[in-house]
Design an enzyme around this catalytic site. Sequence first.
Site, mmCIF file in Angstrom:
data_model
loop_
_atom_site.group_PDB
_atom_site.id
_atom_site.type_symbol
_atom_site.label_atom_id
_atom_site.label_comp_id
_atom_site.label_asym_id
_atom_site.label_seq_id
_atom_site.Cartn_x
_atom_site.Cartn_y
_atom_site.Cartn_z
ATOM 1 N N LYS A 15 0.820 -1.204 0.000
ATOM 2 C CA LYS A 15 0.000 0.000 0.000
ATOM 3 C C LYS A 15 0.859 1.262 0.000
ATOM 4 O O LYS A 15 0.624 2.204 -0.762
ATOM 5 C CB LYS A 15 -0.888 -0.069 1.253
ATOM 6 C CG LYS A 15 -1.986 0.943 1.362
ATOM 7 C CD LYS A 15 -2.868 0.570 2.566
ATOM 8 C CE LYS A 15 -3.754 1.739 2.951
ATOM 9 N NZ LYS A 15 -3.735 1.984 4.389
ATOM 10 N N SER A 16 1.881 1.294 0.863
ATOM 11 C CA SER A 16 2.729 2.485 0.978
ATOM 12 C C SER A 16 3.490 2.763 -0.312
ATOM 13 O O SER A 16 3.569 3.910 -0.771
ATOM 14 C CB SER A 16 3.727 2.313 2.129
ATOM 15 O OG SER A 16 3.076 2.252 3.362
ATOM 16 N N ARG A 20 3.113 6.003 -3.097
ATOM 17 C CA ARG A 20 4.260 6.831 -3.448
ATOM 18 C C ARG A 20 4.624 6.714 -4.921
ATOM 19 O O ARG A 20 5.024 7.708 -5.543
ATOM 20 C CB ARG A 20 5.441 6.469 -2.539
ATOM 21 C CG ARG A 20 5.244 6.975 -1.112
ATOM 22 C CD ARG A 20 6.103 6.239 -0.103
ATOM 23 N NE ARG A 20 5.992 6.818 1.235
ATOM 24 C CZ ARG A 20 4.986 6.600 2.071
ATOM 25 N NH1 ARG A 20 3.982 5.811 1.700
ATOM 26 N NH2 ARG A 20 4.965 7.160 3.269
ATOM 27 N N GLY A 96 -5.699 8.472 4.804
ATOM 28 C CA GLY A 96 -4.884 9.522 5.396
ATOM 29 C C GLY A 96 -3.607 9.762 4.619
ATOM 30 O O GLY A 96 -3.112 10.887 4.541
ATOM 31 N N GLN A 171 4.291 9.674 6.898
ATOM 32 C CA GLN A 171 3.417 10.543 6.116
ATOM 33 C C GLN A 171 3.842 11.998 6.231
ATOM 34 O O GLN A 171 3.911 12.718 5.224
ATOM 35 C CB GLN A 171 1.968 10.373 6.572
ATOM 36 C CG GLN A 171 1.364 9.019 6.229
ATOM 37 C CD GLN A 171 -0.060 8.881 6.724
ATOM 38 O OE1 GLN A 171 -0.615 9.797 7.326
ATOM 39 N NE2 GLN A 171 -0.653 7.728 6.482
ATOM 40 N N ASP A 319 1.616 -0.021 12.477
ATOM 41 C CA ASP A 319 0.460 -0.537 11.739
ATOM 42 C C ASP A 319 0.098 -1.958 12.144
ATOM 43 O O ASP A 319 -1.059 -2.375 12.011
ATOM 44 C CB ASP A 319 0.721 -0.490 10.233
ATOM 45 C CG ASP A 319 0.541 0.895 9.647
ATOM 46 O OD1 ASP A 319 -0.060 1.757 10.325
ATOM 47 O OD2 ASP A 319 1.001 1.126 8.515
ATOM 48 N N LYS A 346 -5.215 6.952 14.513
ATOM 49 C CA LYS A 346 -5.288 6.217 13.248
ATOM 50 C C LYS A 346 -6.725 6.245 12.731
ATOM 51 O O LYS A 346 -7.516 7.103 13.113
ATOM 52 C CB LYS A 346 -4.770 4.791 13.446
ATOM 53 C CG LYS A 346 -3.277 4.711 13.768
ATOM 54 C CD LYS A 346 -2.453 5.129 12.567
ATOM 55 C CE LYS A 346 -0.972 4.937 12.775
ATOM 56 N NZ LYS A 346 -0.192 5.266 11.556
#
EC number: 2.5.1.19
Length: 434
Positions: A15-16, A20, A96, A171, A319, A346
Amino acid sequence: MSVFQGEVSSLPPDKSISHRAAIIGSLAEGTTEITNFSGGFDNQSTLSVLRDLGISVRQDEVPAGDGRIVRHVVIESNGLWSFREPSEPLMCNNSGSTMRMMAGILAAQPFRSELVGDASLMKRPMKRVADPLRMMGADISLSDAGTAPVVINGTKDLKTIEYLLPVPSAQVKSLVALAALHADGQSKIIEPIRSRDHTELMLGLETIDRPDGVREIIIDGRKPIAAKPFKVPADPSAACFMIALGLLGERSEIVLRDVCLNPTRVAYIDVLQEAGAGLGIENVRSEGGEPVGDIVVRSCSSLAPLRISDHAVVAGVIDELPMLAVLSAFATGEFELHNATELRTKESDRIEAVVSNLERLGFACEQYPDGFVVKGRPTVNREEAVIECFDDHRIAMSFAIAAEAAGASLRLSDREVAGVSFPNFFALIESLKQ
């Protein structure tokens, strides 16, 4: 107890890295191709926001060569100032990451924009977003509570910044770096406690690791970014759920293929191994600057209770903490966590969410401002109990894993929320059942 066995090559793409790759592609000059992009709701929100800002985004499903179908994303851009003024508020839904990182870019664009989200995201703190951007000269307003909507009157004249991160947050670090790319000169981010470093790696930013353990990140502004391809590995945060499934199951063995093993993302593996978990790492290699490999997990009947309090460890497993807490509670009857105030901001207040659901199942817990303790293991309630998911994918999946492994009859208040990050979550569990 249930038995789970098999090889998994269908974990969700990270996901991260997906966020990006898309965002960096929108800043690059030329065509950016992203293979194995995440289909999760959050990542799709990022693509939607980029489209609403006039960026050309194409997404197709293509064969991966191993029988899987993966998402292939192509982004066309002319560089740092390729965005157009949106005609309406930019909807980030539950993401977020989308809201915070896009704020860094929009602060440098010469137009007004507004970032909004769903009910959950609109409650999350955004002052940490606004503060560094205001220091750079951006005009940003929030609600009276310091939450979204994030209204930005952007400027092409952002100032450089030397910014000490007040909390470990990838973030916030990323949004400052993305804004600094547009400033005329060199900026520096000072990071006392490490957080995930995908942004630095993917942008090729200079980093300096000081003898005192502090990292400095150097950003040279207004330099063209060349488009390049990205291949997204499997998400290690998603892997954590399957690892917990294997550890809690009986006579289980699961192999997770092609998982991102970035050290800033897999601290939870160290935590579990130190507690005696049967975990192995195989076939490690480098892909796109990120270490990738296979994780082998086997049932563990002698896991030690998890006790987590070190600031750096908490930041590294932030996480995965809901799953680690539920895993430890179900496996040992005990868990202890401190220095994790960040969990309260969160998608939900994850301390309250985990504790309230464990108490509903009969566990004895004590809650603190920065953590909680699980102090006793009951006989697992095998009568149907309803787990409140709080619109939070990680809460839903953590308790679903425990229920599957323990054979408990739990009903989730919202199964669909798992799709935020793990669209095939329930189907994958079924495929591993023996």
